[in-house]
Design a protein around this motif. Structure first.
Motif, short mmCIF file in Angstrom:
data_model
loop_
_atom_site.label_atom_id
_atom_site.label_comp_id
_atom_site.label_asym_id
_atom_site.label_seq_id
_atom_site.Cartn_x
_atom_site.Cartn_y
_atom_site.Cartn_z
N GLU A 13 -5.86 -5.89 11.71
CA GLU A 13 -5.74 -5.46 10.14
C GLU A 13 -4.83 -4.90 9.61
OE1 GLU A 13 -9.44 -4.09 8.14
OE2 GLU A 13 -10.15 -4.52 10.22
N THR A 14 -4.62 -4.89 8.68
CA THR A 14 -3.56 -3.31 7.80
C THR A 14 -4.80 -2.82 7.03
OG1 THR A 14 -1.55 -4.90 8.31
CG2 THR A 14 -2.34 -2.89 6.76
N ILE A 15 -4.37 -1.88 7.05
CA ILE A 15 -5.67 -0.73 6.34
C ILE A 15 -4.27 0.05 5.41
CG2 ILE A 15 -7.10 1.66 7.20
CD1 ILE A 15 -8.11 -0.94 8.21
N LYS A 16 -4.54 -0.24 4.13
CA LYS A 16 -4.00 0.23 3.28
C LYS A 16 -4.95 1.74 2.79
CE LYS A 16 -2.76 -4.17 1.63
NZ LYS A 16 -1.67 -3.76 1.75
N PRO A 17 -4.53 2.71 1.58
CA PRO A 17 -4.73 3.75 1.46
C PRO A 17 -5.52 3.22 0.63
CG PRO A 17 -2.34 4.05 1.17
CD PRO A 17 -2.48 2.36 1.65
N SER A 18 -6.81 4.04 0.69
CA SER A 18 -8.08 3.96 -0.29
C SER A 18 -7.70 4.15 -1.58
CB SER A 18 -8.86 5.11 -0.34
OG SER A 18 -8.71 6.20 0.25
N ALA A 99 -1.32 0.46 7.47
CA ALA A 99 -1.00 0.97 9.03
C ALA A 99 -1.86 0.04 9.80
CB ALA A 99 -1.46 2.01 9.05
N GLU A 100 -0.50 -0.80 11.00
CA GLU A 100 -1.89 -1.88 11.71
C GLU A 100 -2.84 -1.02 12.59
OE1 GLU A 100 -0.36 -4.64 10.98
OE2 GLU A 100 1.08 -3.71 9.54
N TYR A 101 -3.95 -1.63 12.75
CA TYR A 101 -5.42 -0.93 13.19
C TYR A 101 -5.25 -2.23 14.38
CZ TYR A 101 -9.44 0.46 14.16
OH TYR A 101 -11.20 0.62 14.54
N ILE A 102 -5.78 -1.95 14.89
CA ILE A 102 -6.18 -2.83 16.64
C ILE A 102 -7.38 -2.11 16.94
CG2 ILE A 102 -5.31 -4.24 18.64
CD1 ILE A 102 -2.62 -3.87 17.73
N GLU A 103 -8.56 -3.51 17.40
CA GLU A 103 -9.30 -3.22 17.93
C GLU A 103 -9.32 -4.08 18.78
OE1 GLU A 103 -14.67 -4.21 17.43
OE2 GLU A 103 -13.06 -3.46 15.49
N ALA A 104 -9.73 -3.30 20.42
CA ALA A 104 -10.46 -3.52 21.38
C ALA A 104 -11.58 -3.74 22.22
CB ALA A 104 -8.88 -3.65 22.30
N ARG A 105 -11.62 -4.21 23.35
CA ARG A 105 -12.81 -4.47 24.33
C ARG A 105 -11.90 -4.20 25.81
NH1 ARG A 105 -14.67 -3.54 19.81
NH2 ARG A 105 -16.66 -4.66 19.00
N THR A 135 6.95 -5.97 14.57
CA THR A 135 5.42 -4.99 13.77
C THR A 135 5.85 -3.25 13.71
OG1 THR A 135 4.29 -6.55 13.46
CG2 THR A 135 3.44 -4.85 12.82
N ALA A 136 6.21 -3.47 15.12
CA ALA A 136 6.89 -1.64 15.68
C ALA A 136 7.37 -0.94 14.86
CB ALA A 136 6.28 -1.86 17.43
N ARG A 137 8.49 -2.09 15.00
CA ARG A 137 9.40 -0.96 13.80
C ARG A 137 9.08 -0.88 12.43
NH1 ARG A 137 12.42 -5.33 16.67
NH2 ARG A 137 12.84 -6.01 15.09
N ASP A 138 8.76 -1.62 11.99
CA ASP A 138 8.84 -2.14 10.47
C ASP A 138 7.49 -0.94 10.26
OD1 ASP A 138 10.84 -3.07 10.48
OD2 ASP A 138 9.37 -4.88 9.92
N SER A 139 6.10 -1.19 10.65
CA SER A 139 5.20 -0.14 10.35
C SER A 139 5.81 0.88 10.92
CB SER A 139 3.98 -0.70 11.60
OG SER A 139 3.69 -1.62 10.83
N GLN A 140 5.17 2.74 9.80
CA GLN A 140 5.54 3.36 9.82
C GLN A 140 4.22 4.31 11.36
OE1 GLN A 140 8.61 5.09 9.99
NE2 GLN A 140 7.93 2.65 9.18
N LEU A 141 3.24 3.65 11.06
CA LEU A 141 2.07 3.85 11.81
C LEU A 141 1.49 2.24 12.09
CD1 LEU A 141 -0.31 6.00 12.69
CD2 LEU A 141 -0.97 5.84 10.48
N LEU A 142 1.25 2.44 13.80
CA LEU A 142 -0.53 1.81 14.28
C LEU A 142 -1.10 2.54 15.52
CD1 LEU A 142 3.38 0.91 15.27
CD2 LEU A 142 2.09 -1.15 15.10
N VAL A 143 -2.26 1.81 14.78
CA VAL A 143 -3.27 2.42 15.90
C VAL A 143 -4.09 1.46 16.38
CG1 VAL A 143 -5.68 3.44 15.13
CG2 VAL A 143 -3.68 4.21 13.87
N GLN A 144 -4.62 1.66 17.95
CA GLN A 144 -5.79 0.95 18.56
C GLN A 144 -6.94 1.59 18.80
OE1 GLN A 144 -3.51 -1.60 21.86
NE2 GLN A 144 -5.18 -0.77 23.19
#
Length: 346
Positions: A13-18, A99-105, A135-144
């Motif tokens: 999902e994409t996390i936007k500023p609060s 920011a792109e957010y990935i949740e993984a097991r 996505t990796a090029r366009d997004s400034q921040l990615l989190v997993q």
């Protein structure tokens, strides 16, 4: 551990500023130093063991993930360029894209990875390894956020070098952590993004292309220096010119000395050697800048040394000392563009 991890992607999902970014901050000019940074992401991995005696790992993972996303959203309000998009090589469009957010097991035990870290395995815990190239090029921040079967957690962060250097990454992580802890005693210091006023950008034909490293035969190794060994190494590196070598100087001098020795052994002849290191220049500007100044404030240090058969550790450490370095040599012309109220202390 060098086999591929068993990874199960639970959500993206994409996390936007609060809070929305104010209109007057919607466009951030890149500084000259930002402009020269390649289109790459700075990787960072943080590991957390199981918290206490928790046994319901699934429920705890859900709770942790929610806290991570909520606090990330709040931290992005302060670090608003990280939720923007690179418009061109002169500005960031701070449009709260998110920011792109990935949740993984991860179906293994965290300690299995940490016993003997393997680079190829660790890469799988970074978000860019699981994201589309665009996505990796366009997004400034990615989190997993990777949750392990044992209850451990790994947080992988990829942050665009166009908007941040290592010091900015550190400030962001501190802000995110303080927000997640919600401590009443911790003060979140907002970053300041005004690099373009210190290093004015220029209309230069700088290609904005992703870095494509040349692939070739190479060896990657990990060296672990225990604290007592570093203390002993510092003692060996002491000389009249460098009476109190730092840990970084001592370890770097040893590795540099060994690399030159290996080169001489392979080629049969000694060669001149040059070592280049990136340096945070915030404290070398006049006046100095606080640590919360975001963006790229990076110079380079170049040290040169003649190789010979009886090279001593002290000699390598002396070459690394600031007095004998060609400080910021490769960046000197760029730094001369600093604003009139700032200069570089060389």
């Amino acid at each position: 551990m060098s086999v591929p991890l068993r990874i199960e992607i639970m959500q993206r999902e994409t996390i936007k500023p609060s809070s929305p970014t104010p209109l007057h901050l919607r466009s951030l000019k890149l500084s000259l130093l930002d402009q020269f940074m390649p289109v790459v992401h700075i990787p960072l991995l943080l590991f957390y063991p199981r918290n206490g005696n928790d046994t319901d790992h699934l429920a705890k993972a859900t709770e942790r993930s929610l806290l991570l996303k909520t606090s990330l959203s709040e931290a992005l309000t302060h670090f608003y360029p990280f939720a923007g998009r690179l418009k061109d090589n002169s500005s960031i469009e701070c449009d709260d894209h998110g920011a792109e957010y990935i949740e993984a097991r991860i179906h293994c035990i965290l300690s299995d990875i940490l016993k003997k870290p393997d680079t190829e395995v660790l890469k799988q815990l970074l978000p860019a390894a699981l994201s589309e190239a665009a996505t990796a090029r366009d997004s400034q921040l990615l989190v997993q956020a990777s949750f392990f079967d044992c209850g451990g957690l790994a947080i992988g962060v990829n942050l665009s070098h166009k908007v941040a250097d290592a010091a900015t990454v550190t400030s962001f992580i501190k802000c995110w952590a303080a927000t997640a802890r919600r401590s009443s005693t911790e003060v979140v210091i907002s970053p300041v993004f005004m690099g373009a006023s210190i290093f004015p950008q220029m209309d230069l034909p700088i290609p904005m292309l992703p870095v494509d490293l040349i692939q070739g035969e190479s060896v990657m190794k990990r060296f672990v220096f225990e604290a007592p060994k570093i203390t002993a190494l510092k003692a060996k590196a002491i000389s009249a010119s460098v009476p109190d070598p730092t840990r970084v100087e001592s370890v770097t001098a040893l590795i540099w000395k060994c690399a030159m020795s290996a080169s001489r052994s392979n080629l049969g002849v000694p060669r001149k050697s040059v070592l280049s290191l990136g340096v945070n220049i915030r404290k070398r500007l006049v006046p100095t800048l606080p640590d919360n100044y975001g963006g790229n404030y990076v110079g380079s240090i170049s040290a040169r040394m003649e190789d010979h058969d009886d090279l001593e550790l002290q000699e390598a450490c002396i070459s690394l000392s600031p007095e004998d370095m060609a400080l910021f040599e490769s960046n000197r012309e760029l730094l001369e563009f600093a604003a009139a109220n700032h200069s570089v202390s060389v």
